[in-house]
Design a protein around this motif. Structure first.
Motif, PDB file in Angstrom:
ATOM      1  N   ASP A  97      50.568  29.462  52.085  1.00 45.92           N
ATOM      2  CA  ASP A  97      50.481  28.004  51.851  1.00 45.92           C
ATOM      3  C   ASP A  97      49.476  27.961  50.318  1.00 45.92           C
ATOM      4  OD1 ASP A  97      50.116  25.291  51.417  1.00 45.92           O
ATOM      5  OD2 ASP A  97      49.018  25.054  53.162  1.00 45.92           O
ATOM      6  N   PRO A  98      50.152  27.845  49.248  1.00 40.18           N
ATOM      7  CA  PRO A  98      49.319  28.004  47.942  1.00 40.18           C
ATOM      8  C   PRO A  98      48.596  26.486  47.800  1.00 40.18           C
ATOM      9  CG  PRO A  98      51.338  27.693  47.443  1.00 40.18           C
ATOM     10  CD  PRO A  98      51.323  27.744  48.771  1.00 40.18           C
ATOM     11  N   ASP A  99      47.481  26.653  46.918  1.00 38.07           N
ATOM     12  CA  ASP A  99      46.841  25.249  46.806  1.00 38.07           C
ATOM     13  C   ASP A  99      47.411  24.697  45.750  1.00 38.07           C
ATOM     14  OD1 ASP A  99      44.930  23.397  46.443  1.00 38.07           O
ATOM     15  OD2 ASP A  99      43.570  24.691  45.260  1.00 38.07           O
ATOM     16  N   THR A 100      48.389  23.735  46.006  1.00 30.14           N
ATOM     17  CA  THR A 100      49.384  22.944  45.131  1.00 30.14           C
ATOM     18  C   THR A 100      49.914  21.847  45.841  1.00 30.14           C
ATOM     19  OG1 THR A 100      51.048  23.115  43.504  1.00 30.14           O
ATOM     20  CG2 THR A 100      51.653  24.006  45.588  1.00 30.14           C
ATOM     21  N   HIS A 101      50.610  20.839  45.003  1.00 27.67           N
ATOM     22  CA  HIS A 101      50.915  19.455  45.783  1.00 27.67           C
ATOM     23  C   HIS A 101      51.936  20.103  46.665  1.00 27.67           C
ATOM     24  CE1 HIS A 101      52.930  15.794  46.122  1.00 27.67           C
ATOM     25  NE2 HIS A 101      52.041  15.187  45.388  1.00 27.67           N
ATOM     26  N   SER A 102      52.104  19.167  47.992  1.00 30.08           N
ATOM     27  CA  SER A 102      52.703  19.421  48.974  1.00 30.08           C
ATOM     28  C   SER A 102      54.386  19.272  48.639  1.00 30.08           C
ATOM     29  CB  SER A 102      52.542  18.553  50.127  1.00 30.08           C
ATOM     30  OG  SER A 102      52.519  17.139  49.726  1.00 30.08           O
ATOM     31  N   TYR A 103      54.581  18.675  47.524  1.00 30.70           N
ATOM     32  CA  TYR A 103      56.088  18.361  47.307  1.00 30.70           C
ATOM     33  C   TYR A 103      56.638  19.546  46.649  1.00 30.70           C
ATOM     34  CZ  TYR A 103      56.169  13.272  48.394  1.00 30.70           C
ATOM     35  OH  TYR A 103      56.160  12.409  49.045  1.00 30.70           O
ATOM     36  N   ILE A 104      55.762  20.464  46.123  1.00 33.99           N
ATOM     37  CA  ILE A 104      56.410  21.565  45.533  1.00 33.99           C
ATOM     38  C   ILE A 104      55.860  23.113  46.200  1.00 33.99           C
ATOM     39  CG2 ILE A 104      56.599  20.554  43.180  1.00 33.99           C
ATOM     40  CD1 ILE A 104      53.876  21.237  42.281  1.00 33.99           C
ATOM     41  N   THR A 105      55.417  22.884  47.378  1.00 32.75           N
ATOM     42  CA  THR A 105      55.071  23.890  48.371  1.00 32.75           C
ATOM     43  C   THR A 105      56.164  24.570  48.947  1.00 32.75           C
ATOM     44  OG1 THR A 105      52.724  23.262  48.429  1.00 32.75           O
ATOM     45  CG2 THR A 105      53.412  24.941  50.378  1.00 32.75           C
ATOM     46  N   THR A 106      56.704  25.600  48.731  1.00 32.86           N
ATOM     47  CA  THR A 106      58.004  25.970  49.490  1.00 32.86           C
ATOM     48  C   THR A 106      57.969  27.272  50.299  1.00 32.86           C
ATOM     49  OG1 THR A 106      58.621  27.443  47.584  1.00 32.86           O
ATOM     50  CG2 THR A 106      59.295  25.267  47.331  1.00 32.86           C
ATOM     51  N   GLY A 107      56.750  28.099  50.393  1.00 36.17           N
ATOM     52  CA  GLY A 107      56.756  29.165  51.076  1.00 36.17           C
ATOM     53  C   GLY A 107      55.721  29.120  52.390  1.00 36.17           C
ATOM     54  N   LYS A 108      55.401  27.715  52.869  1.00 33.88           N
ATOM     55  CA  LYS A 108      54.697  27.681  54.167  1.00 33.88           C
ATOM     56  C   LYS A 108      55.664  27.472  55.224  1.00 33.88           C
ATOM     57  CE  LYS A 108      53.220  23.015  54.006  1.00 33.88           C
ATOM     58  NZ  LYS A 108      52.150  22.018  54.228  1.00 33.88           N
ATOM     59  N   LYS A 109      55.258  27.699  56.273  1.00 32.25           N
ATOM     60  CA  LYS A 109      55.879  27.614  57.723  1.00 32.25           C
ATOM     61  C   LYS A 109      56.560  26.147  57.822  1.00 32.25           C
ATOM     62  CE  LYS A 109      55.660  29.157  62.478  1.00 32.25           C
ATOM     63  NZ  LYS A 109      54.968  29.535  63.513  1.00 32.25           N
ATOM     64  N   GLY A 110      57.795  25.978  58.165  1.00 30.90           N
ATOM     65  CA  GLY A 110      58.202  24.646  58.359  1.00 30.90           C
ATOM     66  C   GLY A 110      58.805  23.904  57.131  1.00 30.90           C
ATOM     67  N   THR A 111      59.041  24.467  56.024  1.00 25.39           N
ATOM     68  CA  THR A 111      59.793  23.935  54.981  1.00 25.39           C
ATOM     69  C   THR A 111      61.246  24.327  54.918  1.00 25.39           C
ATOM     70  OG1 THR A 111      59.528  25.876  53.507  1.00 25.39           O
ATOM     71  CG2 THR A 111      57.845  24.427  53.368  1.00 25.39           C
ATOM     72  N   LYS A 112      62.230  23.726  54.261  1.00 30.45           N
ATOM     73  CA  LYS A 112      63.495  23.923  54.404  1.00 30.45           C
ATOM     74  C   LYS A 112      64.017  25.203  53.689  1.00 30.45           C
ATOM     75  CE  LYS A 112      65.097  21.735  50.367  1.00 30.45           C
ATOM     76  NZ  LYS A 112      65.918  20.629  49.549  1.00 30.45           N
TER      77      LYS A 112
END
Length: 412
Positions: free
Chosen positions: A152-167
């Motif tokens: 989970d990088p330190d960026t906006h939630s809409y452009i976070t793609t690599g954390k658990k639970g994303t599509k």
């Protein structure tokens, strides 16, 4: 490449006020030499065998793509349309990778017929479909799995793609089994592994953490007799939207990642924003000025349909007048003409008083500006201009009202 010369703001050697007069406003303005410089920063940093694949979703103008193709760039694509654009622009299909969670059968077939480098596969059902279509075409499909490393990088939630639970991607714990499954497919060649953790990331620690986790999977996969040729590290490196931000450089990023993998690996990087954002800007005219409820507003001819990032992500873009002035600065909202309260370019900005008809430059709009623009409120799409030295060239004409009905079959 922006600079003031006297009282006038220039892109390279062309006065922005001249661009406004010749091409009108609002208009996207790109610097060819800034674009080249940004790409070369990646190319020079790539000291290992590999490809810099431009993420063309950030800016898919044909002229921009042609410049990058001539520089030897590959392409990171997310649709059949992007593959089409890149092929037309002269990209070598052997340097095109295809990502995205929802590739259709028609898009997969198009990609296979055009012999792209590989698919970044995001689900087992997608793998099955690629295998089936490749069999029908009597070809072999090269693939990498996109693995979600749960970072989970330190960026906006809409452009976070690599954390658990994303599509996005295959879950980290399911990665090895996915490769074992792919090994059994008759029409599949396993070529690599892919991860992309997000966008507008300013530091390298998140990339390094993801790379370490991906390398663990590579070791486990290769222990199962499967060779991984390409390490596709995705993109996501940010830029300095806000003065004082210090984004990592391509060289710093790669120096963190290369030592984590075996020496025989080839690398793919997929930068987009960090190549095009600072090379493009949105030139807008002040239509009206008003004070309402004690608040000062500059109403411009650029709306959220032309640059949606501030409304969508609450993103910051620096805004400056194109004429240097000693006028007193006042706290101002810079807004557009769209009938939405979310239609703004910047809020509470300290700006000098700008005359009605004067122009502002909304900086760093070269990524996700034109690419995400729309005809909302039936506003025709904007012109795009490329500056090279002292020459400004129209690379996309301004749409007319008639173009709004272009594909509507009942309009005649």
């Amino acid at each position: 490449m922006l600079s003031f010369k006297g009282k006038d703001l220039y892109v390279e050697n062309v006065k922005l006020s001249d661009i406004a007069k010749k091409f009108g406003t609002s208009t996207y303005v790109y610097s060819k030499n800034q674009l080249i410089k940004n790409f070369q920063n990646y190319k020079n940093a790539l000291t290992k065998d590999g490809i810099i694949c431009f993420a063309c979703k950030t800016n898919s103008n044909a002229a921009i793509l042609k410049i990058l193709a001539k520089l030897g760039a590959g392409a990171d694509t997310t649709s059949g349309g992007e593959i089409y654009r890149c092929l037309k622009a002269g990209f070598n299909p052997s340097k095109i990778v295809y990502a995205g969670v929802g590739k259709t059968a028609e898009e997969i077939e198009y990609a296979l017929k055009n012999k792209i480098l590989m698919f970044n596969v995001e689900s087992l059902e997608e793998l099955d479909l690629i295998d089936k279509i490749a069999g029908k075409l009597k070809v072999k499909a090269k693939i990498a799995f996109r693995i979600n490393p749960h970072v989970d990088p330190d960026t906006h939630s809409y452009i976070t793609t690599g954390k658990k639970g994303t599509k996005f991607g295959i879950a980290y714990d399911d990665a090895v089994n996915a490769y074992v499954t792919a090994k059994k497919k008759k029409n599949i060649i396993i070529s690599g592994i892919h991860s992309h953790i997000g966008s507008q990331i300013l530091e390298t620690k998140s990339f390094a953490l993801a790379a370490k986790k991906i390398n663990k999977i590579v070791k486990d996969v290769e222990a199962n007799g499967i060779n991984i040729e390409y390490i596709d590290c995705g993109g996501g490196l940010g830029i300095e939207y806000v003065k004082g931000e210090k984004p990592a450089t391509p060289k710093q990023l790669m120096s963190e990642i290369f030592p984590l993998f075996d020496k025989d690996k080839k690398f793919i990087f997929e930068p987009g924003r960090s190549i095009t954002a600072s090379a493009g800007h949105l030139l807008a005219k002040v239509i009206y000025r008003k004070i309402s409820g004690g608040k000062s507003f500059l109403i411009t001819d650029a709306g959220m349909n032309d640059l949606i990032r501030p409304s969508f992500y609450d993103a910051y873009h620096e805004i400056i007048p194109i004429k240097r002035t000693s006028a007193k600065k006042v706290k101002t909202d810079v807004v557009g003409p769209i009938c939405e309260s979310s239609d703004f370019m910047g809020k509470d900005r300290m700006l000098p008083v700008v005359e009605q008809g004067g122009c502002l430059l909304i900086k760093d709009a070269g990524a996700y500006g034109a690419a995400m623009s729309s005809q909302y409120n039936s506003r025709p799409l904007l012109a795009e201009v490329l500056v090279d030295g002292n020459k400004a060239t129209l690379i996309k004409r301004r749409a007319a009202y008639e173009d709004l009905l272009l594909n509507e079959t009942s309009s005649k």
